[in-house]
Motif scaffolding. Sequence first.
Motif, PDB file in Angstrom:
ATOM      1  N   VAL A 182       0.852  -1.186   0.000  1.00 50.95           N
ATOM      2  CA  VAL A 182       0.000   0.000   0.000  1.00 50.95           C
ATOM      3  C   VAL A 182       0.887   1.235   0.000  1.00 50.95           C
ATOM      4  N   GLY A 183       0.608   2.191  -0.887  1.00 50.56           N
ATOM      5  CA  GLY A 183       1.374   3.427  -0.939  1.00 50.56           C
ATOM      6  C   GLY A 183       0.921   4.419   0.113  1.00 50.56           C
ATOM      7  N   HIS A 184       1.829   5.336   0.479  1.00 53.04           N
ATOM      8  CA  HIS A 184       1.547   6.320   1.530  1.00 53.04           C
ATOM      9  C   HIS A 184       2.055   7.699   1.125  1.00 53.04           C
ATOM     10  N   THR A 185       1.406   8.722   1.684  1.00 46.52           N
ATOM     11  CA  THR A 185       1.897  10.091   1.603  1.00 46.52           C
ATOM     12  C   THR A 185       1.942  10.670   3.009  1.00 46.52           C
ATOM     13  N   LEU A 186       2.697  11.743   3.159  1.00 46.94           N
ATOM     14  CA  LEU A 186       2.848  12.381   4.465  1.00 46.94           C
ATOM     15  C   LEU A 186       1.792  13.466   4.624  1.00 46.94           C
ATOM     16  N   VAL A 187       0.945  13.317   5.635  1.00 42.70           N
ATOM     17  CA  VAL A 187      -0.142  14.269   5.890  1.00 42.70           C
ATOM     18  C   VAL A 187      -0.006  14.771   7.324  1.00 42.70           C
ATOM     19  N   ALA A 188       0.230  16.073   7.481  1.00 45.01           N
ATOM     20  CA  ALA A 188       0.378  16.682   8.802  1.00 45.01           C
ATOM     21  C   ALA A 188       1.430  15.942   9.639  1.00 45.01           C
ATOM     22  N   GLY A 189       2.513  15.534   8.974  1.00 47.57           N
ATOM     23  CA  GLY A 189       3.615  14.896   9.674  1.00 47.57           C
ATOM     24  C   GLY A 189       3.462  13.416   9.921  1.00 47.57           C
ATOM     25  N   ASN A 190       2.363  12.818   9.452  1.00 47.21           N
ATOM     26  CA  ASN A 190       2.120  11.386   9.663  1.00 47.21           C
ATOM     27  C   ASN A 190       1.868  10.694   8.328  1.00 47.21           C
ATOM     28  N   THR A 193      -2.592   5.980   0.977  1.00 40.77           N
ATOM     29  CA  THR A 193      -3.125   6.892  -0.034  1.00 40.77           C
ATOM     30  C   THR A 193      -3.389   6.141  -1.330  1.00 40.77           C
ATOM     31  N   PRO A 194      -4.602   6.226  -1.870  1.00 37.47           N
ATOM     32  CA  PRO A 194      -4.873   5.596  -3.176  1.00 37.47           C
ATOM     33  C   PRO A 194      -3.997   6.231  -4.253  1.00 37.47           C
ATOM     34  N   PRO A 195      -3.804   5.543  -5.376  1.00 36.77           N
ATOM     35  CA  PRO A 195      -2.985   6.096  -6.462  1.00 36.77           C
ATOM     36  C   PRO A 195      -3.425   7.501  -6.858  1.00 36.77           C
ATOM     37  N   LEU A 212       4.185   9.176  -6.787  1.00 36.78           N
ATOM     38  CA  LEU A 212       3.696  10.036  -5.700  1.00 36.78           C
ATOM     39  C   LEU A 212       3.150   9.319  -4.478  1.00 36.78           C
ATOM     40  N   THR A 213       3.144   7.978  -4.480  1.00 33.31           N
ATOM     41  CA  THR A 213       2.804   7.243  -3.258  1.00 33.31           C
ATOM     42  C   THR A 213       3.831   6.166  -2.923  1.00 33.31           C
ATOM     43  N   TYR A 214       4.785   5.939  -3.806  1.00 32.73           N
ATOM     44  CA  TYR A 214       5.928   5.052  -3.599  1.00 32.73           C
ATOM     45  C   TYR A 214       7.177   5.803  -4.062  1.00 32.73           C
ATOM     46  N   TYR A 215       8.340   5.324  -3.613  1.00 30.62           N
ATOM     47  CA  TYR A 215       9.588   5.912  -4.097  1.00 30.62           C
ATOM     48  C   TYR A 215      10.609   4.801  -4.314  1.00 30.62           C
ATOM     49  N   ALA A 263      19.390  -1.110  -5.131  1.00 35.84           N
ATOM     50  CA  ALA A 263      18.121  -0.404  -5.273  1.00 35.84           C
ATOM     51  C   ALA A 263      17.456  -0.311  -3.915  1.00 35.84           C
ATOM     52  N   ILE A 264      16.700   0.760  -3.716  1.00 34.07           N
ATOM     53  CA  ILE A 264      15.957   0.973  -2.481  1.00 34.07           C
ATOM     54  C   ILE A 264      14.534   1.349  -2.858  1.00 34.07           C
ATOM     55  N   ALA A 265      13.571   0.887  -2.071  1.00 34.35           N
ATOM     56  CA  ALA A 265      12.163   1.194  -2.341  1.00 34.35           C
ATOM     57  C   ALA A 265      11.416   1.366  -1.031  1.00 34.35           C
ATOM     58  N   CYS A 266      10.550   2.368  -1.001  1.00 32.17           N
ATOM     59  CA  CYS A 266       9.691   2.617   0.154  1.00 32.17           C
ATOM     60  C   CYS A 266       8.246   2.669  -0.325  1.00 32.17           C
ATOM     61  N   ASN A 267       7.335   2.130   0.476  1.00 32.73           N
ATOM     62  CA  ASN A 267       5.916   2.255   0.135  1.00 32.73           C
ATOM     63  C   ASN A 267       5.389   3.585   0.653  1.00 32.73           C
ATOM     64  N   CYS A 268       6.142   4.639   0.329  1.00 32.24           N
ATOM     65  CA  CYS A 268       5.806   5.990   0.772  1.00 32.24           C
ATOM     66  C   CYS A 268       6.476   6.991  -0.147  1.00 32.24           C
ATOM     67  N   TYR A 269       5.942   8.202  -0.164  1.00 28.24           N
ATOM     68  CA  TYR A 269       6.585   9.271  -0.919  1.00 28.24           C
ATOM     69  C   TYR A 269       6.296  10.620  -0.278  1.00 28.24           C
TER      70      TYR A 269
END
Length: 391
Positions: free
Chosen positions: A253-261, A265-267, A346-349, A363-369
């Motif tokens: 599942v992808g994530h974005t940073l919202v208010a520091g947390n 986040t859907p695509p 925009l939800t993975y990096y 290679a490095i990957a995060c389920n966040c961006y």
Amino acid sequence: MHMRLNTKLIVIFLCGMLAACGGDSKSSAPAITPSVEVQKPAALLSGEPLRVEVERFRSSNNLPGLSVTIVNQDKVESVVTGTRQVNGSQSLQSADLFQFGSLTKAATAIMIARLVEQKKMRWDSTIAEIFPDWRTQIRPEYLTVTVEQLLRHRSGLPREVNDSTVAKALPLLTGDLLADRRSIASLILQDAPEYTPNSKMVYSNIGYALAGLMAETVRGDSYENLMQKEVFTQLNIKGRFGFPEDAGVNNNVGHTLVAGNWKATPPLVDPRYAFFINAAGGMNLNLADYGVFLREHLRGLQGQSNYLSKASFTLMHSPVDGYGLGWGITNIKGLGDVSMHSGTELTYYTSNRVIPSKNVALAIACNCYDGTITSKLDNFADSLLFPLLPQ
């Protein structure tokens, strides 16, 4: 001995590349400028020490999930830590997929290299040759643009499809994947180039979409099917297109940073034309399988691949204005030419490095961006490679 990876070449190179490689025009990341000194280990980390270090970095930065793969002297080793979803109970698994964004570009280039070696197309095949019915429909400046120029971002095309073109295309879409891509591409090519083709390098997701469409046209099959046949199956890896959280995948599942947390986040990619840019940024893989992909590049550059010729790998990793075919390339003292790229939808990096002189890739990957975390991820990836730097 304490070391910083603050080589000016790396900073200048990655500042441009990391800001350019996402699947969306708003994506960007700062240059790599490590703020703390780190002790240089004696050798590349492996086994439990590598897992511990990856988990230490993930937990200290409060990331949902993180994966690293290292190819060292033909051995692929991958680590996953964290969870599929922030605050969730499902641990990230080694088979879990990440959305690769613009790391897709090198995979598109390698698929096209297969078609070139099969003599289905040439690196200098032009838009006019592949789409003869477009000769009177598109701007004449595009007629002589080649597939290699598209892959090197030297086509004259803009970075993204503009909203007015999307609006014009929507009524024309039929659900036929190949026909709909052709409709959008022919509309884009009716607009004047942003610059004279082949005069400079300007990053363009559209260019890769068009290169993928050229491959579709010469083979009479979809880009996605060609990638399965020519890349995933041949390398014995499992890839797909879209997002890991697509219906029925039951995966990451992808994530974005919202208010520091971090927030699941859907695509965020515009669904109206996401299918059009799969060749630029749609690929999903796990990091273990991506390690196999990187290993094949190392093998190929040494002339030890049965997948493609050394000449094809050399071409893909030979820069013009700092860019190869799906790779940004710079020369770093003590390492020689290093191929790198980053990607985000925009939800993975994701980010990579290929160092042929050392027979090493990472290679490095995060389920966040988020723009504030990408530099930390790249700094960490570089820190894992510090043992390769000269004393």
